[in-house]
Design a protein around this motif. Structure first.
Motif, short mmCIF file in Angstrom:
data_model
loop_
_atom_site.label_atom_id
_atom_site.label_comp_id
_atom_site.label_asym_id
_atom_site.label_seq_id
_atom_site.Cartn_x
_atom_site.Cartn_y
_atom_site.Cartn_z
N ASN A 9 25.42 -24.52 60.48
CA ASN A 9 24.33 -25.32 59.92
C ASN A 9 22.95 -24.89 60.42
N LEU A 10 22.84 -23.67 60.91
CA LEU A 10 21.54 -23.14 61.30
C LEU A 10 20.92 -22.42 60.11
N ALA A 11 19.64 -22.53 59.98
CA ALA A 11 18.92 -21.82 58.93
C ALA A 11 18.06 -20.74 59.56
N HIS A 12 17.80 -19.72 58.81
CA HIS A 12 16.95 -18.64 59.28
C HIS A 12 15.69 -18.59 58.43
N LEU A 13 14.60 -18.23 59.05
CA LEU A 13 13.32 -18.19 58.37
C LEU A 13 12.60 -16.91 58.76
N LEU A 14 12.03 -16.26 57.77
CA LEU A 14 11.16 -15.13 58.02
C LEU A 14 9.77 -15.57 57.60
N SER A 15 8.89 -15.70 58.57
CA SER A 15 7.53 -16.12 58.29
C SER A 15 6.66 -14.88 58.22
N THR A 16 5.94 -14.72 57.10
CA THR A 16 5.15 -13.52 56.92
C THR A 16 3.71 -13.86 56.54
N PRO A 17 2.86 -14.10 57.54
CA PRO A 17 1.45 -14.33 57.23
C PRO A 17 0.84 -13.08 56.59
N GLN A 18 -0.16 -13.27 55.77
CA GLN A 18 -0.86 -12.14 55.16
C GLN A 18 -1.48 -11.29 56.27
N PRO A 19 -1.50 -9.96 56.08
CA PRO A 19 -2.01 -9.08 57.16
C PRO A 19 -3.38 -9.47 57.70
N HIS A 20 -4.29 -9.89 56.85
CA HIS A 20 -5.63 -10.25 57.33
C HIS A 20 -5.62 -11.53 58.16
N ALA A 21 -4.54 -12.30 58.09
CA ALA A 21 -4.48 -13.58 58.79
C ALA A 21 -3.72 -13.48 60.11
N ALA A 48 5.86 -2.02 59.75
CA ALA A 48 4.81 -1.10 59.33
C ALA A 48 4.73 -1.03 57.81
N ALA A 49 3.53 -0.82 57.31
CA ALA A 49 3.32 -0.72 55.87
C ALA A 49 4.21 0.36 55.25
N GLU A 50 4.39 1.47 55.96
CA GLU A 50 5.23 2.56 55.45
C GLU A 50 6.67 2.11 55.29
N THR A 51 7.17 1.29 56.22
CA THR A 51 8.53 0.78 56.13
C THR A 51 8.67 -0.19 54.97
N ILE A 52 7.68 -1.06 54.80
CA ILE A 52 7.69 -2.01 53.69
C ILE A 52 7.73 -1.24 52.37
N SER A 54 8.62 2.11 51.85
CA SER A 54 9.80 2.96 51.65
C SER A 54 11.07 2.15 51.41
N ASN A 55 11.16 0.97 51.99
CA ASN A 55 12.35 0.12 51.78
C ASN A 55 12.17 -0.85 50.61
N LYS A 56 11.01 -0.78 49.96
CA LYS A 56 10.70 -1.64 48.81
C LYS A 56 10.91 -3.12 49.11
N LEU A 57 10.50 -3.52 50.31
CA LEU A 57 10.72 -4.91 50.73
C LEU A 57 9.96 -5.90 49.86
N ILE A 58 8.73 -5.59 49.52
CA ILE A 58 7.94 -6.48 48.67
C ILE A 58 8.51 -6.47 47.26
N ASP A 59 8.86 -5.28 46.76
CA ASP A 59 9.43 -5.18 45.42
C ASP A 59 10.69 -6.03 45.30
N GLN A 60 11.56 -5.99 46.32
CA GLN A 60 12.80 -6.76 46.27
C GLN A 60 12.50 -8.26 46.29
N HIS A 61 11.52 -8.68 47.07
CA HIS A 61 11.16 -10.09 47.16
C HIS A 61 10.66 -10.58 45.81
N TYR A 62 9.70 -9.87 45.25
CA TYR A 62 9.13 -10.31 43.98
C TYR A 62 10.10 -10.12 42.82
N TYR A 63 11.02 -9.16 42.93
CA TYR A 63 12.03 -8.98 41.89
C TYR A 63 12.89 -10.23 41.79
N ALA A 64 13.27 -10.80 42.93
CA ALA A 64 14.10 -12.01 42.92
C ALA A 64 13.38 -13.15 42.22
N ILE A 65 12.09 -13.29 42.47
CA ILE A 65 11.30 -14.34 41.82
C ILE A 65 11.15 -14.04 40.33
#
Length: 80
Positions: A9-21, A48-52, A54-65
């Motif tokens: 019953n534990l939940a996991h959270l990834l908190s990602t503030p915008q880079p400028h914040a 790192a931006a390069e990891t985001i 190359s691994n298409k982390l943002i693309d995968q997130h927005y693809y789900a939405i």
């Protein structure tokens, strides 16, 4: 009654503030707000931006939405 936590019953959270914040003040505020809600931070780090990119982390997130938006009719979308 005290609720007992178990791995089931534990939940996991990834908190990602915008880079400028990402400032000491914002990190402090996030920590304070999580603590006030009994949310425990177990690790902190950065990606790192390069990891985001190359691994298409943002693309995968927005693809789900976006996939929900293109599959479901508007009447079935959960709009907060």
């Amino acid at each position: 009654r005290q609720h007992q936590r178990s791995p089931a019953n534990l939940a996991h959270l990834l908190s990602t503030p915008q880079p400028h914040a990402v400032t000491d003040a914002v990190k402090g505020l996030v920590s304070e707000q999580f603590a006030a809600r009994n949310i425990k931070i177990v690790s902190e780090g950065s990606i790192a931006a390069e990891t985001i990119d190359s691994n298409k982390l943002i693309d995968q997130h927005y693809y789900a939405i976006a996939s929900k938006a293109t599959i479901l009719p508007p009447s079935e979308l959960n709009v907060p």
